[in-house]
Enzyme design. Structure first.
Site, PDB file in Angstrom:
ATOM      1  N   ARG A  48       0.873  -1.181   0.000  1.00 48.16           N
ATOM      2  CA  ARG A  48       0.000   0.000   0.000  1.00 48.16           C
ATOM      3  C   ARG A  48       0.902   1.220   0.000  1.00 48.16           C
ATOM      4  NH1 ARG A  48      -5.268   1.670   3.445  1.00 48.16           N
ATOM      5  NH2 ARG A  48      -6.105   0.265   1.860  1.00 48.16           N
ATOM      6  N   HIS A  74      -7.358   0.627  -6.413  1.00 52.44           N
ATOM      7  CA  HIS A  74      -7.526  -0.199  -5.208  1.00 52.44           C
ATOM      8  C   HIS A  74      -8.208  -1.504  -5.653  1.00 52.44           C
ATOM      9  CE1 HIS A  74      -7.765  -1.324  -1.145  1.00 52.44           C
ATOM     10  NE2 HIS A  74      -8.637  -0.467  -0.671  1.00 52.44           N
ATOM     11  N   ASP A  97     -16.928   7.536  -1.955  1.00 50.28           N
ATOM     12  CA  ASP A  97     -15.707   7.433  -1.153  1.00 50.28           C
ATOM     13  C   ASP A  97     -15.402   8.827  -0.613  1.00 50.28           C
ATOM     14  OD1 ASP A  97     -13.303   6.512  -0.076  1.00 50.28           O
ATOM     15  OD2 ASP A  97     -12.236   6.430  -1.971  1.00 50.28           O
ATOM     16  N   CYS A 115     -16.200   2.009   0.502  1.00 50.21           N
ATOM     17  CA  CYS A 115     -15.065   1.148   0.865  1.00 50.21           C
ATOM     18  C   CYS A 115     -14.638   1.341   2.315  1.00 50.21           C
ATOM     19  CB  CYS A 115     -13.896   1.407  -0.087  1.00 50.21           C
ATOM     20  SG  CYS A 115     -13.191   3.058   0.046  1.00 50.21           S
ATOM     21  N   ARG A 154     -13.744  -8.204   2.296  1.00 49.52           N
ATOM     22  CA  ARG A 154     -12.328  -8.008   1.946  1.00 49.52           C
ATOM     23  C   ARG A 154     -11.553  -9.285   2.301  1.00 49.52           C
ATOM     24  NH1 ARG A 154     -10.042  -2.997   1.712  1.00 49.52           N
ATOM     25  NH2 ARG A 154      -8.229  -4.163   1.000  1.00 49.52           N
TER      26      ARG A 154
END
Ligand code: CP
Ligand code: NVA
Length: 302
Positions: free
Chosen positions: A102, A129, A220, A260, A288
């Site tokens: 990340r 992502h 988001d 998310c 996830r």
């Protein structure tokens, strides 16, 4: 050597296969049955940015698959002291079986992957992502069946998540309608490339138009990690780009809401929507874990 830097690094059929495996792996876990195809394998997890879901889902996922995950933050490794990326890639990939990163620039994961001897998975860059979109499509389909041919509305910033939804339109065949403020639209090159590959993507100035008839409404944060200094300026630019009850009223009666996370209630979404009956954000967050276990199996067992 294959890497997962964007969703388009796997074919549409492979993306489908990963979600099918995710469903099986999730079922097995809920039944209390062990599934340990990664016994003895290790995943290095490099973080240049904060994370709750990504870190926990990868770390728990590796453990449940029989392997082990190492948390490597740039602040406490030589990565943060300027050891060249190429050197770090060579050294780490000599010891672990997979690497999740990340970070900020997408060029960082690209460069790292070029020097890695093991698969590299993008755990979020400023551009995309891809792990999140797998979990999101998986969540939609658990609730409503196939997403193919359905309409997804993206309201807000043309950011890494918007880009992942654009790529997802290629892999999963949904229609995507985006409403972004002027100057905050998606990356034009990424959008053009997705359209060439068949993505059905339309841009709107108005949130009601984008949400009209949508089967899924998603958004988001207005300021992503690394954009904290732009918060005040973005709050002004995005004031009319909030997902609220009015915006949801234009969507299909059975439309779902996704985010998310982390979310800012009162900014990109109202509490009434994110905590309301159409929201599936907690399933989305849990998924996830299941989607990434299938992804880890796909990349690390091959
Ligand atoms: N959605 C997501 O990637 O969350 P984290 O930043 O907590 O990992
Ligand atoms: N766009 C957000 C997503 C966080 C998961 C960010 O990059 O900060």
């Amino acid at each position: 050597m294959r890497h997962f830097l964007t969703l388009l690094d796997v074919s549409g059929d492979e993306a489908r296969l990963i979600l099918k495996r995710a469903a099986k792996i999730k079922r097995k876990l809920k039944e209390g049955k062990a599934h340990r195809p990664l016994e003895g394998k290790t995943l290095g997890m490099i973080f240049d940015k904060a994370s709750t879901r990504t870190r926990v889902s990868f770390e728990v996922g590796m453990y449940q698959l029989g392997g082990h995950a190492l948390f490597l933050h740039s602040d406490t490794t030589q990565l943060g002291r300027g050891e060249p990326l190429e050197d770090s890639a060579r050294v780490l990939s000599g010891m672990v079986d997979g690497i999740m990163i990340r970070t900020f620039g997408h060029d960082i994961v690209q460069k790292f992957s070029q020097h890695s001897k093991v698969p590299v998975i993008n755990g979020l860059t400023d551009l995309t992502h891809p792990c999140q979109i797998l979990a999101d499509v998986f969540t939609y389909e658990e609730h409503r069946g196939s997403i193919e041919g359905k309409t997804v509305a993206w309201i807000g910033d043309g950011n890494n998540m918007a880009h992942s939804w654009i790529n997802g339109a290629v892999s999963f065949g949904y229609k995507l309608k985006l409403a972004c403020p002027a100057g905050y639209g998606p990356d034009e090159k990424l959008l053009a490339a997705a359209r060439i590959l068949g993505a059905d993507v339309c841009m709107f100035d108005d949130t009601a138009e984008a949400a009209n008839g949508a089967d899924l409404v998603t958004t988001d944060v207005w300021a992503s990690m690394g954009q904290e200094a732009e918060q005040a300026e973005r709050e002004k630019a995005f004031a009319d780009f909030q997902v609220n009850d009015r915006v949801m009223s234009f969507a299909s009666a059975d439309a779902l809401f996704m985010h998310c996370l982390p979310a800012h209630r009162g900014e990109e979404v109202t509490a009434s929507v994110i905590d309301g009956s159409q929201s599936v954000v907690w399933d989305e967050a849990e998924n996830r874990l299941h989607a990434q276990k299938a992804l880890l199996e796909f990349f690390m067992c091959h």
